[in-house]
Design an enzyme around this catalytic site. Structure first.
Site, PDB file in Angstrom:
ATOM      1  N   LEU A  32       2.887   3.521   4.581  1.00 37.10           N
ATOM      2  CA  LEU A  32       2.993   4.976   4.719  1.00 37.10           C
ATOM      3  C   LEU A  32       4.236   5.533   4.041  1.00 37.10           C
ATOM      4  CD1 LEU A  32       1.917   5.357   8.447  1.00 37.10           C
ATOM      5  CD2 LEU A  32       0.486   5.275   6.393  1.00 37.10           C
ATOM      6  N   HIS A  33       4.037   6.623   3.306  1.00 36.47           N
ATOM      7  CA  HIS A  33       5.162   7.350   2.716  1.00 36.47           C
ATOM      8  C   HIS A  33       5.090   8.788   3.208  1.00 36.47           C
ATOM      9  CE1 HIS A  33       2.144   8.914   0.035  1.00 36.47           C
ATOM     10  NE2 HIS A  33       1.885   7.719  -0.462  1.00 36.47           N
ATOM     11  N   HIS A  36       1.735  10.587   3.435  1.00 36.12           N
ATOM     12  CA  HIS A  36       0.896  10.280   4.605  1.00 36.12           C
ATOM     13  C   HIS A  36       1.443  10.989   5.849  1.00 36.12           C
ATOM     14  CE1 HIS A  36       0.344   6.391   2.239  1.00 36.12           C
ATOM     15  NE2 HIS A  36      -0.892   6.814   2.370  1.00 36.12           N
ATOM     16  N   GLN A 156     -11.576  12.134  -4.890  1.00 40.47           N
ATOM     17  CA  GLN A 156     -11.993  11.521  -3.622  1.00 40.47           C
ATOM     18  C   GLN A 156     -12.318  12.618  -2.606  1.00 40.47           C
ATOM     19  OE1 GLN A 156      -9.972   8.034  -1.625  1.00 40.47           O
ATOM     20  NE2 GLN A 156      -8.948   9.619  -0.468  1.00 40.47           N
ATOM     21  N   SER A 189       1.714   4.787  -2.803  1.00 37.77           N
ATOM     22  CA  SER A 189       2.124   3.425  -2.426  1.00 37.77           C
ATOM     23  C   SER A 189       2.306   2.570  -3.667  1.00 37.77           C
ATOM     24  CB  SER A 189       1.072   2.799  -1.514  1.00 37.77           C
ATOM     25  OG  SER A 189       0.947   3.588  -0.361  1.00 37.77           O
TER      26      SER A 189
END
Ligand code: PAF
Length: 279
Positions: A32-33, A36, A156, A189
């Site tokens: 997670l960054h 997120h 997406q 990521s």
């Protein structure tokens, strides 16, 4: 904050802690960054309970992609989530076995046709089928009322939106803005695969998208010609497109929103980014 790793623990928690609450889902592959964490914060604002899923989905990686080396950092991820305001309202579902998502004999694929054969889909065959299949499962397992996705993966988002529409799924989707490093590089990521010089050079991705936007607003023909020149002179661009942001088709007289989207190969690392603007 609660951590569950199996479907049965998840059902138990649904019958106790989650019952009668609105649920926001933040599907992730972990590592997670801030991007997120902003999705989680938004979900905490908009719903009573937030379910963060952490699952590196094998179905969305091609045979020569980075499934094996994809960073798995569950302990650090849990610490980051615990520090958020409202962490008591978070449930983390982090299956430790693929069978929790795809039980023995699982043989179903969800495919949204049409939107998946361009941009990333053209370069990553089968990728979006893997994404829609896992996202469908996560929607069902979580029982979520809302789900939060980042704009960085714009294609997406459009594909998941179409799946929700076509299958009449009762879930509201929200797309949240891209979070960037001070250089403009979109958080991902995969940025940790970059050397420091690659990371510095990667600022050119957002700069190029912005440049095309400015040109487009000034003179569409000039922008499309510039796009071709860039692709011709810089083979590290896997794609660079200026498209109608609603339908991912060519910009037309009916277009209200434009997306400039690109994928750039920095060494072995594939970086994607996009910007959206209204006409
Ligand atoms: O965007 C991602 O991180 C993944 O594609 C998702 C939505 C978690 C599905 O595995």
């Amino acid at each position: 904050m609660k951590l569950v790793t199996t479907r049965s623990e998840l059902s138990k928690i649904q019958e106790t802690g989650l019952k009668n609450n609105t649920i926001g889902l933040v599907p992730t592959m972990g590592n997670l960054h801030q991007g997120h964490l902003e999705l989680v914060k938004r979900s905490l604002q908009r719903t009573q309970k937030t379910m963060v899923t952490i699952f590196v989905n094998p179905k969305q990686f091609g045979p020569n992609e980075d499934f094996e080396k994809y960073p798995r950092t569950l302990e650090a991820d849990l610490l980051k989530l615990k520090e958020l305001d409202g962490a008591d309202n978070i449930v983390v579902f982090a299956p430790q076995s693929t069978l929790e998502i795809y039980p023995e004999g699982f043989n179903t694929t969800i495919e949204v046709q049409g939107l998946d054969n361009l941009l990333c889909g053209a370069n990553r065959p089968g990728h979006f089928k893997g994404v829609t299949t896992v996202v469908y499962q996560l929607f069902k397992l979580s029982g979520a009322d809302m789900a939060f996705f980042g704009q960085k993966d714009f294609q997406q988002f459009k594909i998941i939106e179409k799946m929700v529409h076509d299958l009449s799924l009762e879930i509201e989707l929200e797309m949240c803005p891209i979070i960037r490093e001070p250089s403009g590089l979109a958080l991902s990521s995969r940025n940790q695969y970059l050397s420091s010089s690659e990371r510095e050079e990667a600022r050119l991705i957002k700069e190029t998208l912005d440049h095309l936007k400015e040109l487009f607003l000034e003179n569409r023909e000039k922008a499309l010609k510039k796009r071709e020149d860039i692709l011709f002179h810089e083979p590290r661009w896997q794609y660079l497109e200026v498209l109608d942001g609603s339908h991912l088709t060519e910009v037309s007289a009916k277009t209200n929103q434009v997306v400039v989207a690109g994928a750039f190969l920095m060494g072995d690392t594939r970086l994607i980014d996009n910007i959206l603007f209204d006409l």
